[in-house]
Design an enzyme around this catalytic site. Structure first.
Site: not given
Ligand code: DCP
Ligand code: MG
Length: 430
Positions: A26, A139-140
């Site tokens: 992730d 991203d996962e």
């Molecule tokens: N995303 C979004 N709205 C949300 C949650 C996530 O648009 N409520 C988008 C933005 C993130 C991406 O999806 O960058 C990936 O979600 P993640 O939950 O993996 O969050 P991040 O990658 O940003 O942070 P982390 O480091 O916690 O994985």
């Molecule tokens: Mg993420």
């Protein structure tokens, strides 16, 4: 863990079940990391990416925040106006003598096309590193790497995957390794950002036990509150609870909660995502200015890529090359054909032709890619054979089967040098 629940049937392949090695990958603050690729000055800074946000405005919601911004209480799904209260905009802070520029952040609007292209690069690496990849989101992904590594060296394997993503794409992933999907997912989240957590089979119960119930895979704030009301604070409490009581409270989900808390999860990693492109590249020890060695390399790569496409049953409509010139400029060129073909000679011919532009340029690395793929006999079974030609050879740029749209896949290549900013940032990490 060794005890994966109820008794086993005599002769049942318990080793098979216990030996599975699952990676959950992730990306850290993904959209913000993508923004940092094309704006390296944002590194180390608080960055907020807003959905429905326009520069200078205060509407929209936070899609993600960099870890620096999270320290100010900015988080996903928050209103941008709330985020701005907690973390003022850098530009505004500069103009306001009452505000501290150091306590301000950079706000950027969402740019999905760009994030998709970065994600494609990451997925390509993941498909190279595992026989089975389940893409879950932009991203996962889960990888079943049972046949690629062993528990004794699983940490090194996971680090290799993590390092490749960082070096080749320029964004950072957190990785969890465990004998099943739900535990791997919890593990990847455990030491974010830049985390790498390995939970060996006999460590699963001990790893999960101290975690807050909210960290159990699939438990949100509402379920967590209900569990706490039942006196269950940790995953260990849930693991030791009476499953009947959990079922009474949560119906069929109760059993699942119980199993997840115990690290019991026998779901197989099933493939999802299909290659958007197939590519192969290779680096020279030193930049090469002469034309012939570059041509020779491109011929070899073209043959390898065309071979791979044929084995995958993939026809391609676009043929492209990549030439990395000093210092670390990534140049991509591509040509689209009127229709999909499976013609190895044409791959070589077009690739060599595109290379002409770089005939006299010093080149560090060359690559050949076919994209805009179509699968004549496209069906689920063809997914099973992915990535089976050994480590790190040809890459599959995965995209989920539902949204596989080879047209969009290609648009990156077709923009040619426009891809350079991401590549540049990637490669300066060498
Ligand atoms: N995303 C979004 N709205 C949300 C949650 C996530 O648009 N409520 C988008 C933005 C993130 C991406 O999806 O960058 C990936 O979600 P993640 O939950 O993996 O969050 P991040 O990658 O940003 O942070 P982390 O480091 O916690 O994985
Ligand atoms: Mg993420």
């Amino acid at each position: 863990m060794a005890d994966s629940g109820g008794p086993r049937l005599p002769g049942a392949p318990d080793a098979e079940e216990r030996d599975r090695i699952v990676l959950h990958v992730d990306m850290d603050c993904f959209y913000a990391s993508c923004e940092r690729l094309r704006e390296p000055e944002l590194r180390g800074e608080p960055v907020v990416v807003g959905m429905g946000y326009e520069p200078g405005d205060d509407v929209g919601a936070v899609a993600t925040a960099s870890y620096e911004a999270r320290e100010y209480g900015v988080e996903s799904a928050q209103a941008i106006s709330t985020a701005l209260d907690r973390l003022p905009r850098k530009v505004a802070a500069r103009d306001d003598p009452d505000q501290n520029v150091d306590e301000a952040g950079h706000y950027r609007p969402v740019d999905m096309d760009f994030y998709e292209s970065v994600s494609g690069g990451v997925k390509e690496i993941l498909h190279e590193c595992a026989d089975t990849v389940r893409e879950v989101s932009i991203d996962e992904a889960y990888l079943d790497v049972t046949d690629r590594t062993a528990w004794e060296v699983a940490e090194g394997f996971a680090r290799h995957v993590k390092n490749r993503i960082e070096r080749e794409v320029g964004v950072v992933a957190s990785v969890g390794v465990a004998p099943n999907m739900s535990t791997a997912k919890v593990a990847s989240d455990r030491e974010k950002p830049d985390g790498l957590v390995v939970v060996e089979p006999d460590e699963v119960r001990d790893f999960l036990a101290p975690l807050d119930v909210e960290e159990i895979h699939g438990v949100g704030p509402v379920t967590a509150r209900e569990l706490r009301e039942m006196g269950l604070e940790t995953a260990g409490d849930v693991a030791d609870a009476d499953p009947g009581e959990l079922e009474a409270a949560f119906d069929s989900r109760g059993r699942e909660l119980y199993e997840r808390a115990r690290g019991e999860d026998d779901r197989e990693v099933t493939p999802k995502g299909r290659p958007k492109s197939l590519s192969r590249e290779s680096a020279f020890a030193n930049p090469v200015a002469e034309a012939e060695p570059k041509r020779e390399q491109v011929r070899t790569l073209a043959t390898a890529v065309a071979d791979r496409a044929r084995r995958e049953g993939a026809m391609y409509r676009t043929i492209g090359i990549k030439a990395v010139t000093p210092p670390f400029d990534v140049n991509t060129r591509a040509r689209s054909l009127p229709g999909p073909v499976d013609e190895p000679d044409l791959v070589e011919e077009v690739a060599l032709d595109l290379l002409e532009e770089f005939a006299d340029a010093p080149v560090r690395k060359v690559g050949v890619r076919v994209s805009n793929l179509s699968f004549a006999a496209a069906d689920q079974t063809s997914l099973d054979g992915w990535g089976d030609d050994g480590e790190g050879s040809v890459s599959d740029d995965g995209n989920s089967a539902e949204d596989a749209d080879s047209e969009t896949a290609l648009s990156d290549d077709e923009t040619g040098g426009d891809e350079a900013p991401s590549g540049q940032a990637t490669l300066t990490d060498f």
